[in-house]
Design a protein around this motif. Structure first.
Motif, mmCIF file in Angstrom:
data_model
loop_
_atom_site.group_PDB
_atom_site.id
_atom_site.type_symbol
_atom_site.label_atom_id
_atom_site.label_comp_id
_atom_site.label_asym_id
_atom_site.label_seq_id
_atom_site.Cartn_x
_atom_site.Cartn_y
_atom_site.Cartn_z
ATOM 1 N N TYR A 78 0.998 -1.224 0.031
ATOM 2 C CA TYR A 78 -0.050 0.106 0.133
ATOM 3 C C TYR A 78 0.758 1.237 -0.049
ATOM 4 N N GLN A 79 1.964 1.343 0.823
ATOM 5 C CA GLN A 79 2.801 2.344 0.860
ATOM 6 C C GLN A 79 3.571 2.704 -0.302
ATOM 7 N N GLN A 80 3.943 1.505 -0.983
ATOM 8 C CA GLN A 80 4.681 1.703 -2.164
ATOM 9 C C GLN A 80 3.815 2.402 -3.166
ATOM 10 N N LEU A 81 2.579 1.871 -3.606
ATOM 11 C CA LEU A 81 1.972 2.308 -4.555
ATOM 12 C C LEU A 81 1.389 3.833 -4.019
ATOM 13 N N LYS A 82 1.093 4.237 -2.855
ATOM 14 C CA LYS A 82 0.763 5.615 -2.511
ATOM 15 C C LYS A 82 1.746 6.431 -2.750
ATOM 16 N N PRO A 141 -4.168 3.379 -4.915
ATOM 17 C CA PRO A 141 -4.709 2.326 -4.276
ATOM 18 C C PRO A 141 -5.883 2.995 -3.547
ATOM 19 N N GLY A 142 -6.118 4.324 -3.483
ATOM 20 C CA GLY A 142 -7.410 4.625 -2.731
ATOM 21 C C GLY A 142 -6.962 4.754 -1.237
ATOM 22 N N THR A 143 -8.178 4.589 -0.505
ATOM 23 C CA THR A 143 -7.896 4.282 0.836
ATOM 24 C C THR A 143 -7.369 2.792 1.039
ATOM 25 N N LEU A 144 -7.122 2.701 2.459
ATOM 26 C CA LEU A 144 -6.621 1.367 2.949
ATOM 27 C C LEU A 144 -7.614 0.237 2.727
ATOM 28 N N GLU A 145 -8.782 0.788 3.007
ATOM 29 C CA GLU A 145 -9.883 -0.027 3.041
ATOM 30 C C GLU A 145 -10.222 -0.452 1.624
ATOM 31 N N GLN A 146 -10.195 0.642 0.671
ATOM 32 C CA GLN A 146 -10.336 0.314 -0.855
ATOM 33 C C GLN A 146 -9.426 -0.596 -1.406
ATOM 34 N N PHE A 147 -8.010 -0.425 -0.881
ATOM 35 C CA PHE A 147 -7.035 -1.133 -1.192
ATOM 36 C C PHE A 147 -6.926 -2.543 -1.066
ATOM 37 N N GLN A 148 -7.532 -2.812 0.145
ATOM 38 C CA GLN A 148 -7.948 -4.337 0.676
ATOM 39 C C GLN A 148 -8.885 -4.829 -0.223
ATOM 40 N N HIS A 175 -8.503 -8.489 -2.738
ATOM 41 C CA HIS A 175 -9.558 -9.561 -2.693
ATOM 42 C C HIS A 175 -10.072 -9.681 -4.146
ATOM 43 N N PHE A 176 -10.341 -8.552 -4.930
ATOM 44 C CA PHE A 176 -10.915 -8.648 -6.222
ATOM 45 C C PHE A 176 -9.949 -9.226 -7.175
ATOM 46 N N ASN A 177 -8.799 -8.865 -6.795
ATOM 47 C CA ASN A 177 -7.822 -9.349 -7.591
ATOM 48 C C ASN A 177 -7.359 -10.876 -7.571
#
Length: 234
Positions: free
Chosen positions: A1-5, A145-152, A156-158
């Motif tokens: 997440y940090q890398q994408l952000k 990635p958006g928010t952490l919740e959106q990233f999670q 899951h979707f991936n």
């Protein structure tokens, strides 16, 4: 997440930097390999798992398989655990028992990347890995990635799309819960791009199929290309 952000928000520091020969920091694909473990004592097959362990000379009364590390095992012990795991999986399958309740994430690799150099050649950076094939790979471009919740949710979707890819590449229609459009694996996406037979499962459009929903899409069902493959074997 940090890398994408870090690609989209200067307040986040990157975890890794692209190599000096990378064509662009945006032409990368970040990867993390995921390794699963199985604790049969957390499944409905616990009693059978204990009996089978006794036959292999393994003592599950002291510690569960989840507490056993590969580095602590001798070659003979490793062979015993491997044979035990294979035998356990076979017996559970024969009995129609799922061991999925005992699955857990046993480890993940360090973050690494695939990238293009200035000649357009692909490279993959190295990282420390367990001495076995990963069970899955998280593979994402540097999109926001958006928010952490959106990233999670995106992770899951991936994974759902990766399962879809496995079925499609075998010429099988995925179960309904995996009839989704979106990016799964890079290898499958390249096939969808380059093989005329495949629809672009990795490139959803408005009004097409999303997770768990069917909206008259031609991607799945009796009119899809998958049905033509299945008819060859019927």
């Amino acid at each position: 997440y940090q890398q994408l952000k870090s690609h989209h928000d200067d307040s986040y520091d990157p975890v890794i930097q692209p190599p000096a020969d990378a064509q662009s920091e945006d032409l990368v694909l970040y990867r993390t390999n995921v390794y699963l473990g199985l604790d049969p004592l957390e499944t409905a097959f616990e009693a059978e798992a204990r009996d089978l362990a006794d036959r292999y000379g393994l003592d599950l009364s002291e510690e569960s398989p989840a507490d056993v590390t590969l580095g602590s095992l001798s070659p003979d012990d490793l062979d015993s655990w491997t044979a035990y795991s294979d035998d356990l999986s076979t017996q559970a399958a024969d009995a129609g028992v799922s061991l999925s309740d005992g699955l857990y994430i046993d480890g993940v690799s360090e973050l690494h990347m695939a990238y293009l150099d200035h000649s357009g050649e692909e490279h993959v950076t190295t990282t420390l890995e367990p001495d076995r094939e990963p069970d899955t790979r998280i593979e994402l471009p540097p999109a926001d990635p958006g928010t952490l919740e959106q990233f999670q949710h995106a992770l899951h979707f991936n994974l759902a799309c990766q399962i879809r890819d496995c079925y499609i590449r075998m010429g099988l229609e995925p179960p309904e819960q995996f009839q989704c459009l979106g990016f799964g694996t890079l290898e499958a996406a390249e096939q969808y791009e380059n093989v005329d037979f495949y629809p672009e499962y990795h490139m959803p459009e408005d009004g097409d199929l999303f997770l768990g929903e069917k909206r008259g899409s031609s991607f799945f069902g009796s009119s899809s290309p998958l049905s033509k493959i299945k008819s060859l074997f019927s």
